[in-house]
Design an enzyme around this catalytic site. Structure first.
Site, short mmCIF file in Angstrom:
data_model
loop_
_atom_site.label_atom_id
_atom_site.label_comp_id
_atom_site.label_asym_id
_atom_site.label_seq_id
_atom_site.Cartn_x
_atom_site.Cartn_y
_atom_site.Cartn_z
N ASP A 97 41.84 24.55 32.69
CA ASP A 97 42.75 24.51 32.54
C ASP A 97 42.84 23.76 33.25
OD1 ASP A 97 43.91 25.42 35.29
OD2 ASP A 97 42.34 25.70 36.70
N ASP A 120 34.66 13.40 33.63
CA ASP A 120 35.58 13.29 32.65
C ASP A 120 35.07 14.38 31.65
OD1 ASP A 120 37.67 13.08 30.58
OD2 ASP A 120 36.28 12.26 29.37
N ALA A 121 35.98 15.60 31.27
CA ALA A 121 36.14 17.36 30.89
C ALA A 121 35.18 16.45 29.61
CB ALA A 121 36.79 17.82 31.30
N ASP A 141 35.53 18.38 36.99
CA ASP A 141 37.48 17.72 37.06
C ASP A 141 37.66 16.47 37.09
OD1 ASP A 141 40.23 19.50 37.67
OD2 ASP A 141 40.21 17.03 38.52
#
EC number: 2.5.1.79
Length: 339
Positions: A186, A168-169, A137
């Site tokens: 998600d 940052d994903a 997240d």
């Protein structure tokens, strides 16, 4: 009764206040209520009566609030949009997590993009086959106050199988050398100026996400509102974008009361992933610790049986989600104020 009154931040995120007048009080001993209003569109708002505001502020990435509502319990709000409500979040999270894990023959590793409240990780960790969950997240503040207030997920945060990454994903997934059986989106809804919309694009799916899936790997993402009047906001374009990247794509929907709408998810893989109804229920019994509150095989069949309007819209959609051609949910993120 209390009246909902908004004082707007520069980007449209409402601060909650209470207003009273003699005409608003039905009984002399009745307490006035705070109300939270969420703007759905220029001409539509939902109102929620509050017990209290547990947290409200602006992080580096987004406006965030945790509200204690009378009807839905604790509610997480990001950039003015309700993300999850204590009373019915099990519908959203069971639909997001369990179909992909149950369709996979033996899921061991999962990467969650977003998921800072911990509910997605909680559901994944119910599966006995799982060996490792990476939850990535971008917002430390969201994770911290969810850990503090959403105690239902405390076991998930303490589970040794969970690796929590604040980053940052997109960058985290790109740098990792391992592959994952399941990748979960998600993420917050894509709003203009928000941090997440790039994670719905074809280039991200094709160049970064897909190469990180193991053989038989499945990607699943929340895909926004999917109601009769709202499915064209982002749901159909996310579905069509995933069709450009993956061989097999399945959309499904369910009504989430706190969202006051039908919600959509899209699942995709380069390997066929359907299982028979009896087999799905058997896998739930064998693999999942504890009882699911919403999802079973018949309910998933129902969720994946879309009405005529939605089915035709998915079939006819031509838009492909890109940074240059992005669709947004109504509202603005923190970065919008600097544009």
């Amino acid at each position: 009764m209390g009246e909902a009154v908004e004082v707007m931040f520069g980007n449209g995120f409402p601060e909650i206040h209470k207003a009273t007048s003699p005409t608003q009080t039905l009984h002399s001993n009745q307490q006035d209520c705070h109300w939270y209003e969420e703007t759905i569109d220029d001409d539509l708002k939902w109102s929620f009566a509050l017990n209290s505001v547990l947290h409200q502020g602006t992080s580096e990435y987004q406006d965030i609030a945790l509200l204690d509502t009378k009807r839905f319990g604790k509610v997480l709000v990001i950039d003015g949009k309700m993300q999850s409500a204590e009373r019915d979040e099990f519908i959203y999270h069971e639909c997001l997590i369990h179909p992909a894990l149950l369709f996979h023959p033996n899921p061991k590793t999962v990467f969650i993009m977003g998921g800072g409240e911990g509910s997605a990780a909680r559901e994944i960790l119910k599966h006995t086959t799982i060996e490792k969950v990476v939850m990535c997240d971008i917002d430390q503040e969201v994770v911290d106050f969810c850990r503090r207030f959403l105690t239902v997920n405390s076991d998930a945060f303490c589970n040794k199988k969970l690796e929590l990454v604040i980053k940052d994903a997109k960058a985290e997934l790109e740098k990792r050398e391992e592959k994952f059986d399941i990748i979960v989106g998600d993420l917050a809804d894509p709003v203009e100026g928000g941090p997440c919309y790039q994670l719905y694009t074809k280039s991200f799916y094709q160049n970064i996400l897909k190469p990180k899936l193991s053989p038989n790997g499945i990607f699943v993402t929340q895909a926004g509102p999917a109601g009769i009047f709202t499915h064209k906001e982002v749901f159909t374009s996310i579905y069509n974008t995933m069709k450009q990247v993956f061989k097999y794509v399945k959309a499904y929907t369910a009504h989430v009361p706190s969202f006051a709408d039908t919600w959509g998810w899209v699942m995709a893989s380069d390997h066929e992933f359907d299982v028979e109804v009896d087999e799905m229920d058997r896998r739930i019994e064998e693999r999942v610790n504890g009882e699911l509150m919403y999802l079973n095989a018949p309910s998933f069949v129902s969720a994946a049986t879309l009405n005529k309007t939605i089915s035709l819209a998915l079939e006819k959609e031509t838009e492909v989600y890109s940074e240059e051609n992005a669709r947004f949910i109504h509202g603005h993120g923190v970065a919008y104020r600097h544009i």
